[in-house]
Motif scaffolding. Structure first.
Motif, PDB file in Angstrom:
ATOM      1  N   UNK A  79       0.122  29.564  34.434  1.00 45.08           N
ATOM      2  CA  UNK A  79      -1.118  28.485  34.835  1.00 45.08           C
ATOM      3  C   UNK A  79      -2.257  29.012  34.381  1.00 45.08           C
ATOM      4  N   UNK A  80      -2.873  30.426  34.588  1.00 44.72           N
ATOM      5  CA  UNK A  80      -3.721  31.111  34.481  1.00 44.72           C
ATOM      6  C   UNK A  80      -4.033  31.387  33.002  1.00 44.72           C
ATOM      7  N   UNK A  81      -2.989  31.481  32.118  1.00 46.89           N
ATOM      8  CA  UNK A  81      -3.051  31.787  30.723  1.00 46.89           C
ATOM      9  C   UNK A  81      -3.313  30.579  29.913  1.00 46.89           C
ATOM     10  N   UNK A  82      -2.868  29.211  30.616  1.00 50.26           N
ATOM     11  CA  UNK A  82      -3.187  27.854  30.006  1.00 50.26           C
ATOM     12  C   UNK A  82      -4.417  27.468  30.091  1.00 50.26           C
ATOM     13  N   UNK A  83      -4.831  27.687  31.378  1.00 52.42           N
ATOM     14  CA  UNK A  83      -6.268  27.496  31.721  1.00 52.42           C
ATOM     15  C   UNK A  83      -7.318  28.210  30.585  1.00 52.42           C
ATOM     16  N   UNK A  84      -7.095  29.299  30.583  1.00 49.98           N
ATOM     17  CA  UNK A  84      -7.664  30.091  29.626  1.00 49.98           C
ATOM     18  C   UNK A  84      -7.899  29.680  28.082  1.00 49.98           C
ATOM     19  N   UNK A  85      -6.653  29.342  27.712  1.00 50.23           N
ATOM     20  CA  UNK A  85      -6.448  29.077  26.242  1.00 50.23           C
ATOM     21  C   UNK A  85      -7.149  27.346  26.137  1.00 50.23           C
TER      22      UNK A  85
END
Length: 370
Positions: free
Chosen positions: A219-225
């Motif tokens: 989730x964190x990686x997707x939000x950053x992307x």
């Protein structure tokens, strides 16, 4: 060289290779070009600026961020930091003279202003500029200040132009894949839990109990992307050509996935409590496990159907039916079964219901292309 050392070197080489992406190579190439142009032009500026040509390449580097908006923001923050530092240094020259005390006080004030965070990552330029003007500039502090900021500004302008004209980054391609990976991870996790419930009790496989934490990282990686993709479109001329992705819909997908992931993690903790008694000891009746397993498996199928782009609600309806069967079974047993032995199944059923509701909200308003 020992085998262990060779393996370590090989591993490090593979790590470096994975980090040197095409976009990073392009960015490095643009930085090199901007520095070269800046260094070539800097000595030809009129006035006192030509005495300080080495600051132009620094300005070019300052403006070379992966996104145009980031480059503009960083450039403005840098120029603001330089201006504040020069003003503090000028105050020392006007009100007193440079010495250990006045320089230290000015640097301290600059550090305090930098600590406010108003000037972003380049806030440290404030006290550094004070030192440069008062110590390096010395008796020619006024000329040094002019040359310093003019050359930095030249480099920044050149860097921004190179960044804008040479394939400005547009980080949209990876968003769709990351969304798909998130859906697949949730679906795989639910399927694994469903299979564990269908096996003999207690389940031999326990990877699902700890793997739930990896959903947070996804989730964190997707939000950053998504944030990087959103920023890469701002002031980017390529964004007018590549209007094939609706990031607002992607943000809505992420919100739905985060809601689903929250309930998936919650039901995983409930099942862990039923198996190992942690974090809370609960009971999941043997006769309810098949229905719970079917509902979880149907939920996984609905997520995979969403990932495939299908919006006809067939898989979601099947998951809703499986949930309804579980709820009906719970209703049939509520009068004859102690509430303590029903709590886990009820909690899991409610998590599935809320996850399906979040999924339905996206299926009924699917993403549209620009």
């Amino acid at each position: 060289m020992t085998g262990t050392t060779l393996a370590s070197v090989t591993h490090t080489a593979w790590q470096l290779k994975s980090q040197i992406t095409r976009s990073r190579m392009l960015q490095a190439g643009k930085a090199a070009v901007a520095v070269g142009i800046s260094w070539s032009i800097a000595p030809h500026l009129p006035g006192v600026a030509d005495n300080y040509p080495y600051y132009a390449p620094l300005g070019a580097l300052v403006s070379m961020y992966p996104t145009l908006m980031g480059s503009v923001r960083n450039a403005l923050q840098t120029l603001g930091s330089l201006a504040v530092g020069i003003v503090l240094a000028a105050a020392v020259l006007v009100l007193s003279q440079p010495n250990v005390v006045t320089i230290s006080v000015a640097v301290g004030i600059g550090a305090l202003i930098a600590a406010t965070g108003w000037f972003g990552n380049n806030r440290e330029y404030i006290p550094v500029t004070v030192l440069f003007v008062l110590i390096v500039g010395g008796p020619d502090a006024d000329s040094y200040s002019i040359g310093y900021i003019v050359q930095i500004s030249l480099g920044i302008v050149i860097g921004l132009l190179v960044n804008m004209l040479v394939f400005p980054a547009l980080n949209l391609n990876g968003v769709g894949q990351k969304l798909s990976n998130y859906r697949s991870a949730l679906a795989d996790h639910l399927s694994e839990v469903a299979e564990a419930l269908a096996e003999h009790w207690p389940p031999e496989r326990d990877g699902w109990a700890s793997r739930k934490d990896s959903l947070i990282n996804l989730s964190s990686g997707l939000r950053t992307a998504l944030q990087q993709a959103d920023e890469s479109r701002k002031v980017n001329p390529r964004a007018r050509i590549h209007r094939h992705r609706d990031l607002s819909a992607d943000y809505e997908d992420l919100a739905a996935l985060e809601t689903i992931a929250f309930h998936v993690r919650d039901l995983t903790e409930v099942l862990a409590g039923a198996v190992w008694g942690t974090p809370i000891k609960v009971e999941l009746r043997e006769d309810l496990r098949p229905s719970v397993s079917l509902a979880l498996d149907a939920m996984a199928a609905a997520l995979r159907d969403w990932d495939s782009g299908n919006t006809d609600l067939t898989a979601h309806s099947a998951a809703a039916d499986a949930l309804a069967s579980l709820m009906a079974e719970l209703d049939d047993r509520k009068d004859s079964t102690p509430a303590t032995s029903m709590g886990a199944a009820i909690s899991i059923a409610m998590d599935i219901a809320r996850a399906l509701a979040a999924l339905l909200s996206r299926l009924e308003s699917p993403a549209t292309d620009d």
